[in-house]
Design an enzyme around this catalytic site. Structure first.
Site, PDB file in Angstrom:
ATOM      1  CG  ASN A  79       2.231   1.382  -5.003  1.00  0.00           C
ATOM      2  OD1 ASN A  79       3.168   1.312  -4.207  1.00  0.00           O
ATOM      3  ND2 ASN A  79       1.770   0.341  -5.672  1.00  0.00           N
ATOM      4  N   GLY A  80      -0.047   5.210  -4.413  1.00  0.00           N
ATOM      5  CA  GLY A  80      -0.751   6.425  -4.848  1.00  0.00           C
ATOM      6  C   GLY A  80      -0.230   7.652  -4.116  1.00  0.00           C
ATOM      7  CD  GLU A 135     -13.000  -6.389  -1.566  1.00  0.00           C
ATOM      8  OE1 GLU A 135     -11.780  -6.639  -1.618  1.00  0.00           O
ATOM      9  OE2 GLU A 135     -13.856  -7.196  -1.128  1.00  0.00           O
ATOM     10  CG  ASN A 136      -7.491  -3.030  -5.289  1.00  0.00           C
ATOM     11  OD1 ASN A 136      -6.581  -3.782  -4.984  1.00  0.00           O
ATOM     12  ND2 ASN A 136      -7.820  -1.983  -4.523  1.00  0.00           N
ATOM     13  CG  ASP A 190      -2.192   0.725   1.007  1.00  0.00           C
ATOM     14  OD1 ASP A 190      -2.330   1.381  -0.039  1.00  0.00           O
ATOM     15  OD2 ASP A 190      -3.061   0.663   1.885  1.00  0.00           O
ATOM     16  CB  SER A 234      -8.294  -6.503  -3.000  1.00  0.00           C
ATOM     17  OG  SER A 234      -8.939  -5.278  -3.276  1.00  0.00           O
TER      18      SER A 234
HETATM   19  C1  IPE Z   1      -1.172   0.187  -4.007  1.00  0.00           C
HETATM   20  O1  IPE Z   1      -1.319   1.343  -3.302  1.00  0.00           O
HETATM   21  C2  IPE Z   1      -2.188  -0.850  -3.660  1.00  0.00           C
HETATM   22  C3  IPE Z   1      -2.902  -1.402  -4.849  1.00  0.00           C
HETATM   23  C4  IPE Z   1      -4.166  -1.646  -4.814  1.00  0.00           C
HETATM   24  C5  IPE Z   1      -2.182  -1.701  -6.090  1.00  0.00           C
HETATM   25  P1  IPE Z   1      -2.566   2.323  -3.371  1.00  0.00           P
HETATM   26  O2  IPE Z   1      -2.964   2.547  -4.790  1.00  0.00           O
HETATM   27  O3  IPE Z   1      -3.658   1.820  -2.490  1.00  0.00           O
HETATM   28  O4  IPE Z   1      -1.922   3.627  -2.782  1.00  0.00           O
HETATM   29  P2  IPE Z   1      -2.626   4.760  -1.884  1.00  0.00           P
HETATM   30  O5  IPE Z   1      -3.368   4.082  -0.770  1.00  0.00           O
HETATM   31  O6  IPE Z   1      -3.538   5.517  -2.800  1.00  0.00           O
HETATM   32  O7  IPE Z   1      -1.471   5.583  -1.396  1.00  0.00           O
HETATM   33 MG    MG Z   2      -4.294   2.235  -0.592  1.00  0.00          MG
END
Ligand code: IPE
Ligand code: MG
Length: 222
Positions: free
Chosen positions: A4-5, A49-50, A2, A47
């Protein structure tokens, strides 16, 4: 994996750049855990849910997975890593399904660290999958016990996790290995996944080594 965003956002980059950066440390992370004697490593990549994310991000994540498999499978194979997929291939393109299956097939006989890639994975969905599989064999004379149920899950050949590391500071399960994590030790770090390095791994393992695991009893067990 988690954060990355947020990693990308803090640099004024598009989210997908964060996801890409998050794939660049994977090889190092695997060899670091292997070097510390870890036998099974599961990376939670996507996931069920993603799928709720914007289409472009979902497409980006799916194509990144294919890219990473193509880029890394040769190296992983040379290092003796055994790849395994946790989740369902339903809903993925035939091309991606083939890549996942062929990576698993190619590394099938490897005896190094087992790398589980949880992709298109959900803990509740996995439990329901197992229940339905067992219902299909419902005329068995034996009641379902824990061992049998465990053997029916995606993780049939994988021991329950000792340690679950959550990056980017979140404190929730997010539908991850719900059955298998009954007695796992949790560890959360504020480090974003793309920054998760050797130092962060050592901090997690150090914290884990101080835990007393009694599994509901009074004596420490390993
Ligand atoms: C990567 O991080 C997790 C995945 C679902 C690939 P995020 O995309 O959830 O990153 P944040 O939570 O926005 O920082
Ligand atoms: Mg995240």
């Amino acid at each position: 994996m988690d954060g990355n965003g947020r990693w990308a956002q803090e640099r004024g980059l598009p989210r997908l750049q964060g996801h890409r950066a998050g794939t660049e440390n994977i090889r190092k992370v695997i060899s670091s855990f292997a070097g510390h004697g870890v036998r099974y490593l599961t990376l939670y990549a996507f996931s069920v849910e993603n799928w709720r994310r914007p289409r472009a991000e979902v497409q980006g994540l799916l194509s990144l997975l294919g890219e990473v498999i193509d880029r890394e499978v040769g190296n992983l194979h040379r290092e003796g890593v055994k790849l395994n997929h946790l989740g369902t291939l339903d809903g993925l393109s035939t091309r991606l399904q083939k890549r996942v299956l062929s990576a698993m097939d190619r590394t099938r006989n490897n005896t190094g660290i087992s790398l589980n890639l949880a992709f298109n994975y959900g803990g509740r969905q996995e439990i329901l999958m197992a229940v339905n599989k067992l219902l299909e064999q419902a005329n068995s004379p034996h009641p379902v016990d824990e061992a049998m149920f465990s053997r029916t899950l995606y993780t049939a050949d994988v021991p329950d996790p000792d340690l679950i590391i959550r990056t980017a500071g979140e404190l929730r399960m997010s539908n991850f290995l719900l059955w298998q994590s009954a007695y796992s030790e949790y560890y959360s770090t504020s480090t974003y996944w793309p920054d998760f390095n050797e130092e962060a791994i050592e901090a997690a393992l150090q914290a884990y080594s101080l835990r007393q695991r009694r599994f509901g009893g009074l004596k420490q067990r390993q």
